[in-house]
Scaffold this active site. Structure first.
Site: not given
Length: 247
Positions: A154-156
């Site tokens: 999700a962060y990437s």
């Protein structure tokens, strides 16, 4: 540094902590008057302002939700009213949530993407409208976009969006004499990075770069300083992976 030497003006979001805070200090030392954007930690933001003032520079702290267009417009308006314009925008505000995709909390996903994606678009839009010739917009991604660590999906994904935005905007600003670049740090010793990690995990991540240590906020602020300076003005539309040599 005298007041007269602060001829350029920088807006730094996420300027109260970590890489953003170090960037405030570095750009002020480089001669910029700095608007320190923060999400709500007024005490830390004011401490950054006092540090700049103690060194002879000029700075002001402004609370702004980077995903709120009115807040961001007010942030830039402060730069205009207090210091006369905007030459550098460093969008260091960000949020990190780690989880395997199968266990993803969609509320956390939405909150992170609101800050990391919508916030980047709101700040970039205002920067595109405001930056003076010779200026620079510097956004932040992460080297994890290329490394594909489990748990960082999700962060990437949110930071991949920032990279795409940055590359397109660099081309849209053709003819403006404004550069647009992304800095993508590797493991860097900030509260955001260290939170929730045990010593073994931190040591493993620190061993990954060829330089065999974690990055520091000062390492990353030095890259920002270069991209914001006339010396770095020929670098445009790039993702700079400042990670000590992780491959």
């Amino acid at each position: 540094m005298s007041t007269q030497e602060a001829t350029r003006v920088a807006v730094v979001t996420g300027g109260s902590r970590g890489i953003g805070r170090e960037t405030v200090s570095r750009l002020a030392a480089d001669g910029h008057a700095v608007v320190v954007g923060h999400a709500g930690n007024r005490e830390l933001a004011e401490a950054a302002v006092k540090e700049v003032a103690a060194a002879g520079g000029r700075a002001v702290a402004v609370r702004a939700d980077v995903a709120d267009e009115e807040d961001v417009a007010a942030l830039f308006a402060t730069a205009e009213s207090r210091f006369g314009g905007v030459d550098v925008v460093v969008h260091a505000a960000g949020r990190m949530y780690l989880s395997p995709v199968a266990e993803l909390d969609l509320a956390e996903l939405d909150a992170m993407h609101r800050t990391n994606i919508r916030g980047s678009f709101v700040v970039a839009r205002e920067a595109a409208r405001t930056l003076r010739p010779g200026g620079a917009l510097i956004t932040f991604s992460t080297s994890v976009v290329g490394l594909a660590f489990p748990g960082y999906g999700a962060y990437s994904a949110s930071k991949g969006a920032v990279e795409a935005l940055t590359m397109v905007l660099a081309r849209e600003l053709r003819g403006r004499d404004v550069t647009v670049n992304t800095v993508a740090p590797g493991p860097t010793a900030t509260d955001l990075f260290l939170e929730g990690k045990d010593e073994e995990t931190v040591a493993r991540l620190a061993a990954q770069p060829s330089l065999e240590r974690l990055g520091t906020p000062a390492d990353i602020a030095a890259v920002v300083s270069f991209l914001a300076s006339p010396a770095g003005h020929w670098v445009n539309g790039q993702v700079v992976r400042a990670n000590g040599g992780i491959v």
